[in-house]
Motif scaffolding. Structure first.
Motif, short mmCIF file in Angstrom:
data_model
loop_
_atom_site.label_atom_id
_atom_site.label_comp_id
_atom_site.label_asym_id
_atom_site.label_seq_id
_atom_site.Cartn_x
_atom_site.Cartn_y
_atom_site.Cartn_z
N ASN A 164 0.98 -1.21 0.03
CA ASN A 164 0.04 -0.06 0.05
C ASN A 164 0.77 1.46 -0.02
O ASN A 164 0.29 2.30 -0.76
CB ASN A 164 -0.82 0.06 1.30
CG ASN A 164 -2.14 0.82 1.11
OD1 ASN A 164 -3.03 0.63 0.49
ND2 ASN A 164 -2.08 2.27 1.74
N ARG A 177 1.30 10.13 3.99
CA ARG A 177 0.63 8.83 4.77
C ARG A 177 -0.18 9.52 5.80
O ARG A 177 -1.44 8.83 5.82
CB ARG A 177 1.81 8.08 5.73
CG ARG A 177 2.32 7.03 4.87
CD ARG A 177 2.89 5.90 5.61
NE ARG A 177 3.70 5.06 4.89
CZ ARG A 177 4.26 3.98 5.31
NH1 ARG A 177 3.43 3.37 6.51
NH2 ARG A 177 5.02 3.25 4.79
N MET A 180 -3.62 9.34 4.23
CA MET A 180 -4.08 8.12 3.91
C MET A 180 -4.24 7.20 5.13
O MET A 180 -4.21 6.00 4.96
CB MET A 180 -3.04 7.35 2.92
CG MET A 180 -3.25 7.99 1.40
SD MET A 180 -2.98 7.00 0.45
CE MET A 180 -2.86 7.67 -1.15
N ASP A 181 -4.06 7.51 6.32
CA ASP A 181 -4.03 6.76 7.32
C ASP A 181 -5.48 5.89 7.39
O ASP A 181 -6.39 6.38 6.91
CB ASP A 181 -4.17 7.63 8.73
CG ASP A 181 -2.93 6.81 9.63
OD1 ASP A 181 -2.51 5.83 8.91
OD2 ASP A 181 -2.69 7.43 10.69
N THR A 182 -5.15 4.96 7.85
CA THR A 182 -6.25 3.85 7.47
C THR A 182 -6.80 3.04 8.46
O THR A 182 -6.28 3.33 9.47
CB THR A 182 -6.01 3.15 5.99
OG1 THR A 182 -6.97 2.29 5.72
CG2 THR A 182 -4.79 2.18 6.49
N ARG A 198 -6.54 -1.38 2.07
CA ARG A 198 -6.11 -0.59 1.19
C ARG A 198 -6.81 0.75 0.85
O ARG A 198 -7.88 0.85 1.00
CB ARG A 198 -5.91 -1.20 -0.10
CG ARG A 198 -7.17 -1.65 -1.04
CD ARG A 198 -7.23 -2.18 -2.41
NE ARG A 198 -8.19 -2.30 -2.93
CZ ARG A 198 -8.52 -3.19 -4.07
NH1 ARG A 198 -7.43 -3.59 -4.42
NH2 ARG A 198 -9.59 -3.24 -4.70
N THR A 199 -5.66 1.64 0.90
CA THR A 199 -6.36 3.20 0.99
C THR A 199 -6.53 3.50 -0.56
O THR A 199 -7.25 4.66 -1.00
CB THR A 199 -5.42 4.55 1.43
OG1 THR A 199 -4.00 4.13 1.01
CG2 THR A 199 -5.14 4.00 2.89
N HIS A 200 -6.03 2.77 -1.57
CA HIS A 200 -6.15 3.14 -3.00
C HIS A 200 -5.97 1.82 -3.66
O HIS A 200 -5.56 0.74 -3.35
CB HIS A 200 -5.17 4.03 -3.43
CG HIS A 200 -3.79 4.09 -2.88
ND1 HIS A 200 -2.78 4.94 -3.45
CD2 HIS A 200 -2.90 2.94 -2.06
CE1 HIS A 200 -1.63 4.55 -2.76
NE2 HIS A 200 -1.77 3.47 -2.09
N VAL A 224 -11.90 0.90 -2.01
CA VAL A 224 -10.72 1.44 -1.21
C VAL A 224 -11.45 1.80 0.15
O VAL A 224 -12.52 2.09 0.23
CB VAL A 224 -10.00 2.38 -1.85
CG1 VAL A 224 -9.25 1.68 -3.28
CG2 VAL A 224 -10.75 3.77 -2.24
N TYR A 225 -10.16 2.36 1.01
CA TYR A 225 -11.04 2.28 2.51
C TYR A 225 -10.27 3.62 3.23
O TYR A 225 -8.82 3.37 2.96
CB TYR A 225 -10.97 1.20 3.41
CG TYR A 225 -11.73 0.04 2.75
CD1 TYR A 225 -12.87 -0.15 3.47
CD2 TYR A 225 -11.30 -0.69 2.00
CE1 TYR A 225 -13.79 -1.21 2.91
CE2 TYR A 225 -11.95 -1.81 1.51
CZ TYR A 225 -13.20 -1.99 1.83
OH TYR A 225 -13.97 -2.94 1.51
N ARG A 226 -10.74 4.60 3.73
CA ARG A 226 -9.88 5.53 4.39
C ARG A 226 -10.48 6.05 5.56
O ARG A 226 -11.98 5.75 5.79
CB ARG A 226 -9.90 6.71 3.32
CG ARG A 226 -8.95 6.64 2.32
CD ARG A 226 -8.39 7.61 1.66
NE ARG A 226 -7.82 7.13 0.56
CZ ARG A 226 -7.50 8.14 -0.65
NH1 ARG A 226 -7.69 9.30 -0.42
NH2 ARG A 226 -6.99 7.50 -1.66
N ARG A 227 -9.73 6.50 6.55
CA ARG A 227 -10.54 6.83 7.89
C ARG A 227 -11.02 8.34 7.56
O ARG A 227 -10.73 9.26 8.42
CB ARG A 227 -9.38 6.90 8.85
CG ARG A 227 -9.63 6.01 10.18
CD ARG A 227 -8.65 6.27 11.25
NE ARG A 227 -8.58 7.59 11.36
CZ ARG A 227 -7.65 8.07 12.40
NH1 ARG A 227 -6.76 7.15 12.86
NH2 ARG A 227 -7.52 9.42 12.62
#
Ligand code: DAH
Length: 377
Positions: A164, A177, A180-182, A198-200, A224-227
């Motif tokens: 990632n 980062r 994109m903290d996740t 994964r963030t992307h 994709v996932y992000r906080r």
């Protein structure tokens, strides 16, 4: 039912019948009686009762007539009785059959009436599901790229920080980062490493190049996932299509030409593109692609007058990030940066769908409200 009234319990002699005429009138009476009984047989049950009463072997009327009238008849009357009995039997047989046919026919038509299918009634309409708008947009974008030689690959949603971040030239303490903290997965203390959502879709660039020699031309659809906190433009889960083209002679012109082609295919021939310098650790140079505003036609002025709210008067709308693959990335996958070059891009599907279909809240994609979904059959 006839029996005593018709004198069937007695012989003709006992009844005082001595002439052929008297025999005839006895039989006419019997036949009338039969006709009366037969007229009452309207269904299968009453028809069977009639049959048993008149044709029953042991004590049916015709048996009684045979036993009590015919057999003991005086010799001079026998012929007349026999003939009349035959006639009566014929009549009963024929009428029984006619009755049976009539009852059967009326039962059929009664059944047909209750079971009738009314073809003029409106049919039962079963709603047929359709693909979610995001799926439709995925498909549209995949079709465009597949038509120019890209193939579709997928990768895991659970990643290691290496794929990632690190292999994409984002070392541990790199400031990007922060954006994109996740979500990291809870793993046992003795687990071999960390895992994250994964963030992307960019890690699939690495997976693909690890597996294949150049030339590579792939697109990677996925989640994709992000906080991020949910609002009209953010969601903790959204969708991207990554693109990667690497070969021995790919130029910046190939790159911008491909993107321009895609944008025109997707939004329409009249749409213009431009790119602005940007920064991504895994591309160099990096750009941000814009399209002329699809709402105001690039004029910056709203249809009703005043400034276009969508592009804030600039006439341009930001689409997605892209760039020429940073040679440092080739180092992670054992490609020779002296011999290959290429470009990459990361398209936000939700954002593109919102722009194309005039949707102003990303959350409607995930609420599954059929009033929304049905607008995109
Ligand atoms: N991965 C980036 C993100 O999610 C988007 C991106 C930008 C992908 C530039 C690329 C690229 O492949 O070249 O923000």
């Amino acid at each position: 039912m006839p029996s005593r009234e018709n004198g069937l319990d007695k012989t003709l002699a006992e009844l005082g019948v001595t002439t052929a005429e008297q025999v005839g009138s006895r039989f006419r009476e019997l036949q009338q009686q039969f006709d009366l009984d037969a007229a009452k047989a309207h269904d299968e049950i009453s028809w069977k009762a009639l049959r048993d009463a008149w044709l029953g072997r042991k004590s049916g009327v015709l048996t009684l007539v045979t036993d009590h009238w015919l057999k003991p008849a005086a010799p001079e009357l026998k012929r007349a009785v026999g003939a009349s009995l035959n006639e009566l039997r014929k009549h009963v047989d024929m009428q029984m059959e006619a009755r049976r046919a009539a009852i059967e026919a009326s039962a059929e038509s009664a059944a047909a009436a209750t079971e009738r299918v009314d073809l003029s009634l409106p049919g039962v309409i079963r709603p047929i599901g359709t693909r979610h708008l995001l799926r439709q947009v995925f498909q549209e974008i995949e079709d465009i790229f597949v038509s120019i030689g890209f193939s579709v690959v997928e990768g895991p949603e659970i990643e290691t920080p290496y794929y990632n971040f690190e292999a994409l030239n984002i070392p541990e303490h790199h400031p990007v980062r922060d954006d994109m903290d996740t979500f990291y997965l809870d793993v046992p203390d003795d687990a071999p490493g960390k895992f994250l959502l994964r963030t992307h879709t960019s890690p699939v660039q690495i997976h693909t190049m690890e597996k294949r020699e150049p030339p590579v031309r792939v697109i990677v659809p996925g989640k994709v996932y992000r906080r991020d906190n949910p609002d009209a433009t953010h969601s903790f889960m959204f969708h991207q299509i990554e693109g990667l083209a690497v070969d021995s002679d790919i130029t910046f012109c190939d790159f911008t030409g491909t993107i321009d082609y895609f944008v025109k295919q997707f939004f329409g021939e009249g749409v213009k593109t431009r790119f602005r310098p940007s920064y991504f650790p895994f591309t160099e140079p990096s750009v941000e692609f814009d399209a002329s505003c699809v709402f105001c036609g690039g004029s910056g002025t709203a249809k009703m007058g005043g400034t276009c709210g969508k592009c804030k008067g600039s006439g341009w709308i930001e689409l997605f990030g892209a760039g020429m693959v940073d040679p440092a990335v080739y180092g992670f996958v054992n490609y020779d940066p002296q011999r290959v070059s290429g470009f990459a891009f990361g398209i936000g599907i939700d954002r593109l769908a919102m722009l194309k279909y005039g949707i102003d809240d990303i959350q409607v994609f995930f609420q599954n409200d059929v009033r929304f979904l049905r607008q995109f059959p």
